[in-house]
Design a protein around this motif. Structure first.
Motif, PDB file in Angstrom:
ATOM      1  N   SER A 609       0.828  -1.213   0.000  1.00 55.58           N
ATOM      2  CA  SER A 609       0.000   0.000   0.000  1.00 55.58           C
ATOM      3  C   SER A 609       0.860   1.260   0.000  1.00 55.58           C
ATOM      4  CB  SER A 609      -0.937  -0.003   1.213  1.00 55.58           C
ATOM      5  OG  SER A 609      -1.835  -1.087   1.159  1.00 55.58           O
ATOM      6  N   ASP A 610       1.965   1.220   0.770  1.00 62.32           N
ATOM      7  CA  ASP A 610       2.864   2.381   0.808  1.00 62.32           C
ATOM      8  C   ASP A 610       3.464   2.665  -0.565  1.00 62.32           C
ATOM      9  OD1 ASP A 610       2.332   2.653   3.483  1.00 62.32           O
ATOM     10  OD2 ASP A 610       4.199   1.697   4.152  1.00 62.32           O
ATOM     11  N   ASN A 611       3.562   1.620  -1.385  1.00 62.22           N
ATOM     12  CA  ASN A 611       4.118   1.772  -2.733  1.00 62.22           C
ATOM     13  C   ASN A 611       3.025   1.857  -3.794  1.00 62.22           C
ATOM     14  OD1 ASN A 611       7.310   1.383  -2.730  1.00 62.22           O
ATOM     15  ND2 ASN A 611       6.438   0.073  -1.106  1.00 62.22           N
ATOM     16  N   ASN A 612       1.787   2.095  -3.318  1.00 63.01           N
ATOM     17  CA  ASN A 612       0.651   2.316  -4.222  1.00 63.01           C
ATOM     18  C   ASN A 612       0.405   1.123  -5.153  1.00 63.01           C
ATOM     19  OD1 ASN A 612      -1.502   3.979  -4.967  1.00 63.01           O
ATOM     20  ND2 ASN A 612      -0.381   4.758  -6.750  1.00 63.01           N
ATOM     21  N   ILE A 613       0.537  -0.076  -4.610  1.00 59.73           N
ATOM     22  CA  ILE A 613       0.270  -1.302  -5.372  1.00 59.73           C
ATOM     23  C   ILE A 613      -0.985  -1.944  -4.787  1.00 59.73           C
ATOM     24  CG2 ILE A 613       1.123  -3.571  -6.064  1.00 59.73           C
ATOM     25  CD1 ILE A 613       3.961  -2.508  -5.755  1.00 59.73           C
ATOM     26  N   PRO A 614      -2.088  -1.979  -5.528  1.00 61.82           N
ATOM     27  CA  PRO A 614      -3.326  -2.573  -5.006  1.00 61.82           C
ATOM     28  C   PRO A 614      -3.187  -4.078  -4.786  1.00 61.82           C
ATOM     29  CG  PRO A 614      -3.750  -1.182  -6.927  1.00 61.82           C
ATOM     30  CD  PRO A 614      -2.273  -1.384  -6.861  1.00 61.82           C
ATOM     31  N   ILE A 615      -4.005  -4.592  -3.868  1.00 62.24           N
ATOM     32  CA  ILE A 615      -3.923  -6.002  -3.467  1.00 62.24           C
ATOM     33  C   ILE A 615      -5.233  -6.704  -3.787  1.00 62.24           C
ATOM     34  CG2 ILE A 615      -3.499  -7.587  -1.542  1.00 62.24           C
ATOM     35  CD1 ILE A 615      -2.385  -4.913  -0.096  1.00 62.24           C
ATOM     36  N   GLN A 669      -6.900   0.212  -0.683  1.00 63.53           N
ATOM     37  CA  GLN A 669      -6.607  -0.305  -2.017  1.00 63.53           C
ATOM     38  C   GLN A 669      -6.707  -1.828  -2.089  1.00 63.53           C
ATOM     39  OE1 GLN A 669      -3.698   1.786  -4.683  1.00 63.53           O
ATOM     40  NE2 GLN A 669      -2.774   2.368  -2.740  1.00 63.53           N
ATOM     41  N   MET A 670      -7.068  -2.455  -1.002  1.00 65.57           N
ATOM     42  CA  MET A 670      -7.181  -3.914  -0.990  1.00 65.57           C
ATOM     43  C   MET A 670      -8.576  -4.330  -1.436  1.00 65.57           C
ATOM     44  SD  MET A 670      -6.184  -6.618   2.020  1.00 65.57           S
ATOM     45  CE  MET A 670      -7.384  -6.054   3.215  1.00 65.57           C
ATOM     46  N   ARG A 671      -8.651  -5.330  -2.317  1.00 62.62           N
ATOM     47  CA  ARG A 671      -9.908  -5.893  -2.792  1.00 62.62           C
ATOM     48  C   ARG A 671      -9.979  -7.348  -2.335  1.00 62.62           C
ATOM     49  NH1 ARG A 671      -9.917  -1.268  -3.279  1.00 62.62           N
ATOM     50  NH2 ARG A 671     -10.193   0.010  -5.170  1.00 62.62           N
ATOM     51  N   ILE A 672     -11.101  -7.721  -1.749  1.00 64.71           N
ATOM     52  CA  ILE A 672     -11.227  -9.059  -1.164  1.00 64.71           C
ATOM     53  C   ILE A 672     -11.973  -9.984  -2.113  1.00 64.71           C
ATOM     54  CG2 ILE A 672     -12.224 -10.392   0.734  1.00 64.71           C
ATOM     55  CD1 ILE A 672     -11.716  -8.002   2.539  1.00 64.71           C
ATOM     56  N   LEU A 673     -11.378 -11.156  -2.325  1.00 66.56           N
ATOM     57  CA  LEU A 673     -11.982 -12.212  -3.136  1.00 66.56           C
ATOM     58  C   LEU A 673     -12.248 -13.399  -2.222  1.00 66.56           C
ATOM     59  CD1 LEU A 673      -9.487 -12.084  -6.162  1.00 66.56           C
ATOM     60  CD2 LEU A 673     -11.650 -10.848  -5.925  1.00 66.56           C
ATOM     61  N   ASP A 674     -13.409 -14.017  -2.357  1.00 69.70           N
ATOM     62  CA  ASP A 674     -13.761 -15.144  -1.491  1.00 69.70           C
ATOM     63  C   ASP A 674     -14.631 -16.119  -2.283  1.00 69.70           C
ATOM     64  OD1 ASP A 674     -14.550 -16.939   0.444  1.00 69.70           O
ATOM     65  OD2 ASP A 674     -15.027 -15.413   1.950  1.00 69.70           O
ATOM     66  N   GLY A 714     -14.157 -14.927 -12.352  1.00 66.71           N
ATOM     67  CA  GLY A 714     -14.249 -13.816 -13.295  1.00 66.71           C
ATOM     68  C   GLY A 714     -15.213 -12.746 -12.821  1.00 66.71           C
ATOM     69  N   ARG A 715     -16.348 -13.144 -12.237  1.00 63.82           N
ATOM     70  CA  ARG A 715     -17.321 -12.184 -11.727  1.00 63.82           C
ATOM     71  C   ARG A 715     -16.713 -11.336 -10.613  1.00 63.82           C
ATOM     72  NH1 ARG A 715     -20.605 -11.496  -7.650  1.00 63.82           N
ATOM     73  NH2 ARG A 715     -19.997 -13.453  -6.634  1.00 63.82           N
ATOM     74  N   GLN A 716     -16.042 -11.993  -9.649  1.00 60.50           N
ATOM     75  CA  GLN A 716     -15.467 -11.253  -8.529  1.00 60.50           C
ATOM     76  C   GLN A 716     -14.249 -10.433  -8.948  1.00 60.50           C
ATOM     77  OE1 GLN A 716     -14.919 -13.279  -4.791  1.00 60.50           O
ATOM     78  NE2 GLN A 716     -16.651 -14.683  -5.116  1.00 60.50           N
ATOM     79  N   LEU A 717     -13.425 -11.000  -9.828  1.00 58.49           N
ATOM     80  CA  LEU A 717     -12.207 -10.297 -10.246  1.00 58.49           C
ATOM     81  C   LEU A 717     -12.550  -9.070 -11.094  1.00 58.49           C
ATOM     82  CD1 LEU A 717      -9.135 -10.637  -9.937  1.00 58.49           C
ATOM     83  CD2 LEU A 717      -9.131 -11.838 -12.127  1.00 58.49           C
ATOM     84  N   ALA A 720     -13.578  -6.360  -8.810  1.00 55.23           N
ATOM     85  CA  ALA A 720     -12.469  -5.841  -8.013  1.00 55.23           C
ATOM     86  C   ALA A 720     -11.542  -4.951  -8.834  1.00 55.23           C
ATOM     87  CB  ALA A 720     -11.678  -7.007  -7.411  1.00 55.23           C
ATOM     88  N   THR A 721     -11.269  -5.343 -10.074  1.00 53.44           N
ATOM     89  CA  THR A 721     -10.316  -4.581 -10.895  1.00 53.44           C
ATOM     90  C   THR A 721     -10.989  -3.519 -11.753  1.00 53.44           C
ATOM     91  OG1 THR A 721     -10.495  -6.206 -12.694  1.00 53.44           O
ATOM     92  CG2 THR A 721      -8.775  -6.585 -11.034  1.00 53.44           C
ATOM     93  N   ARG A 722     -12.312  -3.706 -12.018  1.00 54.90           N
ATOM     94  CA  ARG A 722     -13.077  -2.844 -12.920  1.00 54.90           C
ATOM     95  C   ARG A 722     -12.496  -2.860 -14.342  1.00 54.90           C
ATOM     96  NH1 ARG A 722     -16.611   0.090  -9.850  1.00 54.90           N
ATOM     97  NH2 ARG A 722     -16.087   0.360  -7.640  1.00 54.90           N
TER      98      ARG A 722
END
Length: 724
Positions: A609-615, A669-674, A714-717, A720-722
């Protein structure tokens, strides 16, 4: 376990036996009955600790020292004699007669019990290890299995104990080559200095082996445990003791103290030291040193102890008839007790034997060991006029009466060994043919094999055979594994492979352990559909974590390479700046049911996150565990279980809430997939859904089932990424 002892001499002690004659040699007329008893005590400790305590007793280390003492000491007296023959073949023939017959009988019995008790999914492993045992490389086979993350957690093999015999067999052959080559090349140049020079060489090898074992123990204890050179110092020390025995002079009181300390250390070793984790490192000096004390305690050049009353009290106790008989049976008892224990536990689905069934196992092992010794080992070892017959016998002993059947017995054992080898190769070939059908898995009909869509879309499930089959499942792996795109346990380098649309500018970094890796099958397909690429940053058993002293999940082995790899991979991720980092965000609890978000993951998320990289934080898929041990649905299904009985309650492997959700505010910036609901039903995680086997082992999703997860991922991703 076994030790090669010198042949028993005549009951009459020759009057001209030299005081310095080596213990147990034919020329000395003195046989070390106390060491027979020590072998008996050692095998009793090995068997009892295996059956009832699940621990290592140190008895194996006792055997290793005694093997070096008897075998190496005998060769020192013969091969380095200026008048001796330089042919190793008599010793090799003796080794074959001593070691192989009983081993073949036990392996054949194990093969029958495997077919009767074990599921077909275990037959291949038994075939592999049978061949490894017959060829005396079982220790390397087990070492390779332990370092193979995909095979981690496999059921304990009924042939696992043969690793120590393989170490000894390799030592015997290596020592034969070394000593005969040394004698052949240097007998004339060195003359009388031949023996002391060779002993000095052995001392240097002993120090080198112990040093190697100490270093490797710290780096990779499991590899050290099975490594032949890491164990060689225990056998070499026995050889050195054999060379020193003729020159030992010390008073009885000191010998008694040494024997008492040695015996106490051997008896208490298993209870005080966790040998599985501490051997063959420095702690192995306890049983090894104790055995050396027991050998030296009865060695005294000034007093020739041809009768037991000249031995220290502990050695006299070991010379008791029951212990000597047990010592004579030690090899066969070592062979029998472990497979009987493992087959019983497999039959009862237990994890440890109780008091009664453990006693029955030991009793049956003892009976089989005696019968094997009496009717297989000794008839083939002791032949009329052979090396083991020192003086002519006035009456015909039972060994001579069995002379005629010996040829038939030897032929039968030989044919049994050939049949066992042929059967092992045949089954392996059968499994290979069955798995070759696995190429069809990528072409399975989505209507006939809906897999996860039976849960997420209520897709209709027709009655069709499950795929992959229980034999196909082992090789139903992600493409990245087959491509070598994941660092193994020893490799700390970062391996990058690219999947999906290779020309795309948008990138998802797939980073972490194998539980991140198994998503590559679905991610690769989605990347090709939606024009992004996947770059792998993967290491076996190593999630992204800030843990300073990580452990291997499952057996809790120290895993220092994981920490070093994490430091490297985080630096590379920051440098590469992918569009997203896809990694797992939870792990199973080790102490209670359900899953948890480890605190050591927070530092990773903070750095990204400090390096602006989404998770892209993927909740981990369930790890199947029963009674604290990994549970393999394929084994259960092969035994006749069904999708329900071979599954596990959802509450045991997944918590009610995904704890990663609690950190969304901290890491926006974190997106959760489950995808838990695409693997498990509300109450149970079944072994099979939509005619597709979910797991290829106890905790990795099969590539075939992963392909059925593509729509839901695919639906969740996409959300999350748009990106779509």
């Amino acid at each position: 376990m076994f030790t090669l002892s010198p042949p028993r001499p005549s009951a009459v002690t020759p009057a001209d036996s030299p005081p310095g004659a080596a213990m147990g040699s034919r020329k000395s007329g003195f046989y070390r009955h106390d060491l027979d008893g020590l072998r008996g005590l050692a095998i009793a400790l090995v068997a009892v600790f295996h059956v009832w305590f699940g621990r290592v007793s140190g008895g194996v280390d006792v055997f290793l020292v005694l093997s070096g003492f008897f075998f190496g000491g005998s060769l020192l007296r013969t091969a380095l004699d200026p008048d001796s023959s330089l042919s190793p073949w008599p010793e090799i023939r003796r080794l074959v007669r001593r070691l192989l017959p009983a081993l073949v009988v036990v392996l054949a019995a194990g093969a029958v019990l495997t077919v009767l008790i074990q599921p077909q999914t275990r037959w291949e492993t038994f075939a592999d290890q049978s061949l490894a045992s017959l060829a005396y490389y079982q220790n390397w086979e087990l070492s390779a299995t332990a370092s193979n993350y995909l095979r981690a957690g496999e059921a304990v093999s009924p042939l696992q104990h043969i690793w120590s015999m393989s170490v000894q067999g390799q030592f015997y052959i290596s020592f034969l080559i070394l000593i005969f080559a040394f004698a052949y090349l240097l007998r004339r140049p060195l003359g009388r200095r031949l023996r002391p020079t060779f002993v000095a060489l052995l001392a240097a090898l002993t120090i080198a082996s112990l040093s190697f074992a100490t270093v490797l123990h710290v780096q990779d204890q499991t590899a050290a445990y099975y490594n032949s050179f890491a164990r060689a110092w225990e056998l070499l020390l026995g050889v050195l003791v054999g060379a020193a025995v003729p020159y030992i002079r010390w008073p009885m009181w000191l010998r008694t103290v040494a024997a008492t300390v040695g015996l106490a250390a051997i008896v208490s070793c298993g209870a005080l030291i966790d040998g599985v984790r501490e051997f063959p490192g420095p702690w192995a000096l306890v049983p090894v040193g104790a055995t050396v004390l027991m050998i030296l305690a009865a060695a005294n050049r000034q007093s020739r102890p041809s009768t037991s009353d000249r031995l220290p009290l502990p050695n006299r106790l070991l010379s008791a008839a029951p212990l000597m008989t047990l010592g004579a049976m030690a090899y066969s008892l070592y062979l029998w007790h472990w497979p009987l224990l493992i087959f019983w536990l497999a039959y009862t689905d237990g994890s440890r034997a109780g008091l009664v069934d453990g006693a029955v196992i030991l009793a049956i092992s003892g009976v089989l060991a005696y019968l094997t010794m009496r009717f297989v080992e000794e008839p083939l070892r002791f032949r009329r006029g052979g090396a083991a017959q020192v003086t002519p016998q006035p009456t015909i002993p039972w060994r001579t009466r069995l002379r005629r059947p010996t040829i038939a017995l030897g032929t039968t054992v030989g044919l049994l060994g050939v049949a066992l080898t042929a059967t092992s190769f045949t089954w392996r070939e059968h499994v290979t043919v069955q798995r070759s059908h696995g190429k069809e898995l990528v072409m399975l009909s989505s209507t006939g094999y809906p897999g996860a869509r039976a849960l997420t879309e209520n897709a209709r499930v027709p009655k069709l055979p499950m795929r992959p089959t229980v034999l196909e499942a082992k090789n139903d792996l992600p493409e990245s594994t087959n491509d070598g795109c994941i660092s193994d346990f020893d490799n700390v380098g970062v391996i990058n492979c690219t999947y999906g649309d290779l020309s795309a500018t948008r990138t998802i970094a797939l980073a972490g352990g194998s539980h991140a890796e198994h998503w590559i099958t679905a991610l690769d397909a989605l990347a090709k559909m939606h024009h992004f690429k996947i770059v792998t940053y993967l290491k076996m058993g190593c999630p992204l974590t800030t843990e300073q002293e990580p452990l291997v999940m499952g057996d809790n082995r120290p895993y220092p390479n994981c920490h070093e790899w994490n430091e490297r991979v985080m630096a590379k991720l920051i440098s590469d700046r992918p569009s997203f980092v896809f990694t797992t965000s939870t792990r199973p609890w080790n102490i209670k049911p359900g899953d948890v978000m480890p605190a050591t993951y927070i530092g990773i998320w903070q750095t990204l996150s400090d390096n602006n990289i989404p998770i892209l934080a993927m909740r981990d898929t369930p790890w199947l565990v029963r009674d604290g041990e990994p549970f393999f649905p394929t084994d259960c299904l092969a035994k006749g279980g069904d999708a329900e009985s071979c599954g596990i309650k959802r509450s045991e492997v997944l918590s009610d809430r995904n704890q990663t959700l609690d950190f969304l505010a901290q890491f926006p910036q974190m997106r959760i997939l489950d995808l838990s609901d695409a693997v498990c039903r509300p109450d149970v995680c079944r072994a099979v859904e939509g005619n597709v086997l979910i797991y290829h082992d106890s905790h990795h999703i099969s590539a075939t089932y992963m392909r059925t997860l593509i729509p839901e991922l695919g639906r969740q991703l996409g959300a999350a990424t748009r990106w779509w």
